[in-house]
Design a protein around this motif. Structure first.
Motif, PDB file in Angstrom:
ATOM      1  N   LEU A 273      60.212 -21.041  72.989  1.00 41.33           N
ATOM      2  CA  LEU A 273      59.617 -19.723  73.169  1.00 41.33           C
ATOM      3  C   LEU A 273      58.146 -19.782  72.766  1.00 41.33           C
ATOM      4  CD1 LEU A 273      59.947 -16.705  73.797  1.00 41.33           C
ATOM      5  CD2 LEU A 273      60.752 -16.388  71.445  1.00 41.33           C
ATOM      6  N   LYS A 274      57.309 -19.370  73.685  1.00 39.84           N
ATOM      7  CA  LYS A 274      55.861 -19.403  73.464  1.00 39.84           C
ATOM      8  C   LYS A 274      55.315 -17.980  73.428  1.00 39.84           C
ATOM      9  CE  LYS A 274      51.633 -21.011  75.856  1.00 39.84           C
ATOM     10  NZ  LYS A 274      51.159 -21.901  76.941  1.00 39.84           N
ATOM     11  N   PHE A 275      54.484 -17.709  72.437  1.00 35.04           N
ATOM     12  CA  PHE A 275      53.781 -16.432  72.397  1.00 35.04           C
ATOM     13  C   PHE A 275      52.301 -16.697  72.586  1.00 35.04           C
ATOM     14  CE2 PHE A 275      51.354 -13.062  70.436  1.00 35.04           C
ATOM     15  CZ  PHE A 275      51.984 -11.916  70.885  1.00 35.04           C
ATOM     16  N   ALA A 276      51.701 -15.999  73.552  1.00 36.19           N
ATOM     17  CA  ALA A 276      50.272 -16.123  73.814  1.00 36.19           C
ATOM     18  C   ALA A 276      49.696 -14.735  74.046  1.00 36.19           C
ATOM     19  CB  ALA A 276      50.017 -17.028  75.016  1.00 36.19           C
ATOM     20  N   MET A 277      48.408 -14.617  73.904  1.00 36.13           N
ATOM     21  CA  MET A 277      47.778 -13.314  74.058  1.00 36.13           C
ATOM     22  C   MET A 277      47.834 -12.818  75.506  1.00 36.13           C
ATOM     23  SD  MET A 277      47.240 -12.871  70.973  1.00 36.13           S
ATOM     24  CE  MET A 277      46.428 -11.278  71.010  1.00 36.13           C
ATOM     25  N   ARG A 278      47.891 -13.770  76.440  1.00 33.45           N
ATOM     26  CA  ARG A 278      48.121 -13.418  77.840  1.00 33.45           C
ATOM     27  C   ARG A 278      49.474 -13.969  78.259  1.00 33.45           C
ATOM     28  NH1 ARG A 278      43.319 -15.627  81.319  1.00 33.45           N
ATOM     29  NH2 ARG A 278      43.792 -17.490  80.117  1.00 33.45           N
ATOM     30  N   LYS A 279      50.051 -13.423  79.300  1.00 27.89           N
ATOM     31  CA  LYS A 279      51.377 -13.840  79.726  1.00 27.89           C
ATOM     32  C   LYS A 279      51.362 -15.179  80.455  1.00 27.89           C
ATOM     33  CE  LYS A 279      53.585  -9.304  80.008  1.00 27.89           C
ATOM     34  NZ  LYS A 279      54.303  -8.345  80.893  1.00 27.89           N
ATOM     35  N   ALA A 280      50.226 -15.594  80.944  1.00 24.66           N
ATOM     36  CA  ALA A 280      50.171 -16.844  81.703  1.00 24.66           C
ATOM     37  C   ALA A 280      48.860 -17.566  81.431  1.00 24.66           C
ATOM     38  CB  ALA A 280      50.308 -16.571  83.201  1.00 24.66           C
ATOM     39  N   MET A 281      48.902 -18.889  81.569  1.00 29.42           N
ATOM     40  CA  MET A 281      47.705 -19.734  81.507  1.00 29.42           C
ATOM     41  C   MET A 281      46.883 -19.503  80.244  1.00 29.42           C
ATOM     42  SD  MET A 281      46.530 -19.762  85.513  1.00 29.42           S
ATOM     43  CE  MET A 281      45.331 -21.070  85.247  1.00 29.42           C
ATOM     44  N   ASP A 282      47.557 -19.487  79.098  1.00 32.61           N
ATOM     45  CA  ASP A 282      46.863 -19.323  77.833  1.00 32.61           C
ATOM     46  C   ASP A 282      47.450 -20.275  76.805  1.00 32.61           C
ATOM     47  OD1 ASP A 282      45.062 -18.369  76.021  1.00 32.61           O
ATOM     48  OD2 ASP A 282      45.954 -16.378  75.809  1.00 32.61           O
ATOM     49  N   ILE A 283      46.624 -20.657  75.835  1.00 31.99           N
ATOM     50  CA  ILE A 283      47.084 -21.513  74.747  1.00 31.99           C
ATOM     51  C   ILE A 283      47.980 -20.696  73.827  1.00 31.99           C
ATOM     52  CG2 ILE A 283      46.309 -22.819  72.728  1.00 31.99           C
ATOM     53  CD1 ILE A 283      43.763 -23.462  74.295  1.00 31.99           C
ATOM     54  N   ALA A 284      48.991 -21.334  73.277  1.00 31.96           N
ATOM     55  CA  ALA A 284      49.950 -20.632  72.428  1.00 31.96           C
ATOM     56  C   ALA A 284      49.290 -20.109  71.160  1.00 31.96           C
ATOM     57  CB  ALA A 284      51.104 -21.561  72.060  1.00 31.96           C
ATOM     58  N   THR A 285      49.595 -18.856  70.816  1.00 32.53           N
ATOM     59  CA  THR A 285      49.296 -18.332  69.493  1.00 32.53           C
ATOM     60  C   THR A 285      50.335 -18.862  68.511  1.00 32.53           C
ATOM     61  OG1 THR A 285      48.388 -16.321  70.483  1.00 32.53           O
ATOM     62  CG2 THR A 285      48.955 -16.227  68.145  1.00 32.53           C
ATOM     63  N   LEU A 286      51.568 -19.022  69.023  1.00 28.27           N
ATOM     64  CA  LEU A 286      52.640 -19.661  68.268  1.00 28.27           C
ATOM     65  C   LEU A 286      53.676 -20.173  69.269  1.00 28.27           C
ATOM     66  CD1 LEU A 286      53.583 -19.989  65.151  1.00 28.27           C
ATOM     67  CD2 LEU A 286      55.398 -18.443  65.885  1.00 28.27           C
ATOM     68  N   GLY A 287      54.230 -21.355  69.001  1.00 26.17           N
ATOM     69  CA  GLY A 287      55.304 -21.900  69.809  1.00 26.17           C
ATOM     70  C   GLY A 287      56.482 -22.234  68.914  1.00 26.17           C
ATOM     71  N   VAL A 288      57.687 -21.853  69.336  1.00 30.90           N
ATOM     72  CA  VAL A 288      58.896 -22.119  68.567  1.00 30.90           C
ATOM     73  C   VAL A 288      59.904 -22.832  69.458  1.00 30.90           C
ATOM     74  CG1 VAL A 288      60.802 -21.150  67.239  1.00 30.90           C
ATOM     75  CG2 VAL A 288      58.564 -20.049  67.177  1.00 30.90           C
TER      76      VAL A 288
END
Length: 293
Positions: A184-199
């Motif tokens: 599960l990846k959280f990024a500030m945009r829904k696509a084509m962005d570097i992860a703010t956090l990845g689990v």
């Protein structure tokens, strides 16, 4: 502008190893989605490149007779996303591949490049940590194998010695058989962005309890990491809402989150707790299990 002082292209792995031994200052380039960005923003005077993009022997995905999964370093994220062997055996790695950039990036970016870049935000890294992946490296002096958790040395630093090339990534059968997983990846945009956090999580269930849980985090510290205290706590526990919350709370003890322009330390720690629980629940659902609320 790219300040390229020379460009060579190897036709075989043996040739690449030889050419790198002759000029260790050469930088390897495959998909180019990382190194070209670095060269543009941090120019190096007359950087000499050695392309390995045509080495077909490093583009394979196979499952050996003993069950070992072998991924060549030049496998692209599109290959990973579309490979039935990986969809069946390590779906969390497929999740990570799909989350990586857009279609154009996934078509070019390689698994080996993603690992060797040394970024804590690398989408593949936390899942490879959970899968206890082993990296096969080759140079003119010989071969060596290193666990991925020992490969990351610090921010953007990996244990890739001069003249070495990452050739293959191996996942042993005992590290994926019987496990269900999810990334599960959280990024500030829904696509084509570097992860703010990845689990990334993997779990085994037996008799209504967690038999084994593994949790890998990206961007929760200077390198990808495993949440060993949370993993130890989860073993043998019933799958209740309280247990999920405690697993997530204990995952925080392994983190070294910091404030950056993408997110504050406090927000990242909140994400660790929230996303760990979400990822575990999806992994459990994939395993056909239920948890008790």
């Amino acid at each position: 502008m790219y300040n390229i002082g020379g460009y060579n292209e190897a036709k075989t792995l043996a040739e690449a190893v030889t050419m790198l031994a002759e000029s260790p200052q050469r930088k390897l380039i495959a998909g180019g989605t990382d190194i070209l960005v670095k060269m543009q923003h941090q120019p190096v005077v007359e950087q000499e490149l050695l392309s390995i993009r045509k080495l077909t022997e490093l583009k394979k995905i196979e499952k050996r007779e003993d069950g070992t999964l072998v991924l060549g370093a030049l496998v692209t994220f599109t290959q990973i996303a579309n490979e039935p062997i990986l969809q069946e055996s390590v779906p969390a790695l497929v999740d990570a591949a799909i989350s990586m950039g857009g279609p154009q990036i996934r078509n070019m970016a390689t698994l080996g490049g993603n690992v060797c870049n040394g970024a804590t935000s690398a989408d593949s890294a936390s899942t490879l940590f959970v899968l206890n992946a082993r990296l096969h490296l080759q140079s003119a002096e010989g071969k060596r194998v290193i666990p991925i958790r020992e490969f990351y040395l610090g921010p953007g630093k990996v244990d890739l010695k001069k003249g070495e090339i990452l050739t293959e990534i191996h996942i042993a059968p005992e590290d994926y058989r019987g496990f269900s997983g999810y990334y599960l990846k959280f990024a500030m945009r829904k696509a084509m962005d570097i992860a703010t956090l990845g689990v990334s999580v993997a779990c085994k269930v037996k008799d209504g309890r967690f038999d084994e849980v593994r949790i890998g985090l990206g961007v929760a510290g200077p390198t990808p990491l495993r949440c060993t205290e949370a993993e130890a706590y989860a073993q043998g526990k019933m799958m209740t809402a309280e247990v999920f919350a405690e697993i997530a709370r204990r995952a925080l003890t392994s983190t070294h989150a910091r404030t950056s322009w993408r997110a504050s330390k406090e927000y990242r720690e909140h994400l660790v707790e929230e996303l760990t629980q979400r990822a575990l629940k999806v992994a459990l659902h994939r395993a056909g299990g239920v948890y008790h609320v």
